[in-house]
Scaffold this active site. Sequence first.
Site, PDB file in Angstrom:
ATOM      1  N   LYS A 116      79.213  44.192 -29.554  1.00  0.00           N
ATOM      2  CA  LYS A 116      78.237  43.695 -30.864  1.00  0.00           C
ATOM      3  C   LYS A 116      79.218  44.091 -32.059  1.00  0.00           C
ATOM      4  O   LYS A 116      78.755  43.123 -33.160  1.00  0.00           O
ATOM      5  CB  LYS A 116      77.318  44.207 -31.550  1.00  0.00           C
ATOM      6  N   ARG A 153      83.055  49.608 -13.285  1.00  0.00           N
ATOM      7  CA  ARG A 153      82.146  51.382 -13.761  1.00  0.00           C
ATOM      8  C   ARG A 153      81.425  50.730 -12.731  1.00  0.00           C
ATOM      9  O   ARG A 153      81.520  51.945 -11.718  1.00  0.00           O
ATOM     10  CB  ARG A 153      81.883  51.204 -15.022  1.00  0.00           C
ATOM     11  N   ASP A 181      72.404  41.666 -35.957  1.00  0.00           N
ATOM     12  CA  ASP A 181      71.978  41.150 -35.108  1.00  0.00           C
ATOM     13  C   ASP A 181      71.315  42.483 -34.520  1.00  0.00           C
ATOM     14  O   ASP A 181      71.205  43.750 -35.454  1.00  0.00           O
ATOM     15  CB  ASP A 181      73.302  40.685 -34.446  1.00  0.00           C
ATOM     16  N   LYS A 182      70.439  42.299 -32.844  1.00  0.00           N
ATOM     17  CA  LYS A 182      69.604  42.955 -32.438  1.00  0.00           C
ATOM     18  C   LYS A 182      70.596  42.697 -30.957  1.00  0.00           C
ATOM     19  O   LYS A 182      71.180  42.308 -30.980  1.00  0.00           O
ATOM     20  CB  LYS A 182      68.508  42.585 -33.591  1.00  0.00           C
ATOM     21  N   HIS A 183      70.211  44.489 -30.711  1.00  0.00           N
ATOM     22  CA  HIS A 183      70.266  44.601 -29.173  1.00  0.00           C
ATOM     23  C   HIS A 183      69.262  44.889 -28.381  1.00  0.00           C
ATOM     24  O   HIS A 183      69.120  46.667 -28.890  1.00  0.00           O
ATOM     25  CB  HIS A 183      71.791  44.755 -29.067  1.00  0.00           C
ATOM     26  N   SER A 184      69.019  45.017 -27.584  1.00  0.00           N
ATOM     27  CA  SER A 184      68.278  45.480 -26.669  1.00  0.00           C
ATOM     28  C   SER A 184      69.284  46.386 -25.276  1.00  0.00           C
ATOM     29  O   SER A 184      69.655  45.315 -24.597  1.00  0.00           O
ATOM     30  CB  SER A 184      67.430  44.562 -26.111  1.00  0.00           C
TER      31      SER A 184
HETATM   32  N1  URA Z   1      74.879  47.253 -21.439  1.00  0.00           N
HETATM   33  C1  URA Z   1      76.044  46.932 -21.274  1.00  0.00           C
HETATM   34  O1  URA Z   1      76.772  46.235 -21.876  1.00  0.00           O
HETATM   35  N2  URA Z   1      77.042  47.963 -21.452  1.00  0.00           N
HETATM   36  C2  URA Z   1      77.096  48.793 -20.622  1.00  0.00           C
HETATM   37  O2  URA Z   1      77.451  49.701 -20.234  1.00  0.00           O
HETATM   38  C3  URA Z   1      75.541  49.075 -20.238  1.00  0.00           C
HETATM   39  C4  URA Z   1      74.509  47.798 -20.691  1.00  0.00           C
END
Ligand code: URA
Length: 456
Positions: free
Chosen positions: A201, A181, A82-85
């Site tokens: 992920k 947070r 997979d990829k994550h941006s």
């Molecule tokens: N995207 C996320 O899933 N978590 C974060 O803390 C910041 C961006």
Amino acid sequence: MQIHPLDVILHKRDGLPLSTAEIEALVRAIVDKTITDAQIAAFLMAVFFRGLNPEELAALTKAMRFSGETFDATPLHTFTVDKHSTGGVGDKTSLLIAPILAAAGLASPTPAGVPGICVPMISGRSLGHTGGTLDKLETIPGFDTQLSMPRFEEVLHQCGAALIGQTPRLVPADRILYGMRDHTGTVESPFLICASIMSKKLAESLNGLVLDVKVGSGAFMPTYEKSKFLAELMVSTGELAGTRTAALLTTMDEPLGRFSGNWIEVWECVDIMKGIRSPMSADLIELSNVLSGWMLFFAGKSPSPEAGAKLADEILLSGAAYKSWLQIVAAHKGDTSIFENPAAFHKPTATRVLKASCAGYLSGMDCTEVGWAVQRLGAGRTKPGDPVSAHAGIESHAKIGTKIEEGQPIFTLYSEDAALLDEPYRMLAATIEISDTKPTPQPLVREIITRDTLAL
Ligand code: URA
């Protein structure tokens, strides 16, 4: 020996390293709701100031990853990637990458008849100034992003890629910590960001992961150094968990591609998959190919990431990615007939063109401000759960470095409510810079972080 959450908080506050058992006990207590919100907040603030060592970060990510249900890809006996941006404006690479990889996987099935690559994509929604893959997909009539886990696996088996939203049961610890947070001033901790992203992920049971970490005026992290530090944390966390991981630091100084919004981004990708390439889409195509190249390389389908990028482009140009896209959308119950004429489905009720006030070179813009303008046109949301407009957004007519004449269109604004045009128009007019001298735009890919560059 019983571990008390207060002791864990005190240890972190005082700079003592936490054991894996302490971190596991704390995450369990968070999910089981046996500690108070005040204690969670205190722990987050202690981590914010003290940071986490690599063992602590790996333990926190793992405890969060297994805090609820996970997707188990082992029965598929395939390579999952997979990829994550980290989020951008007009960043729609997922909509191209999933079908590119799916097509490559379908072309190389395992002996059991499963696609040789599977992309179990669990995506997010737009928030803040950045867009979200789910909102874009949901503009396709009927498209179901809430598949059950068994159906998710079935679609992966059949198509090689499936794209869904996070379920309430997947990584519940992140849901609680992320919410907390947000109002404790701890969002920006790179350690907490890393654990949050990587726990989700890695819960996809990935063999490979490619991270697109944005730098520049539209990036989530405020400086190049901070983006790089986050990229390094995520690569080492992924590799320590046994997932081949690379992070590409990529420029986000202007919207990626031609359109920024929801349906219009789907339209842009459909055009590309049909072989229609607007010059405004060149950066999007390049980035999608580069990211796909790394994924194909990790999956063993190309001898190098560069060869993988070429293969990705061939898959796009051959029409194989479009064929996969139609299969994926149909498997998600989406109406594929609208792809026959995607422009006809774009129905904004209000449009305004922003033209250059003078001649020169388009030399810059605050890309975060551009993202907020897109959001205020109706394409994004102010709080989780708000509806988004399918047809709002902007079309870019020039890229940074382009020579422009006075009166030449720079952006077209689209909305479903004429009253929403004024403010974004003013924001965009105020942020674009036109200069007499030709600027040198940053390269799209600035740096690549892997286990080799980190000497892991
Ligand atoms: N995207 C996320 O899933 N978590 C974060 O803390 C910041 C961006």
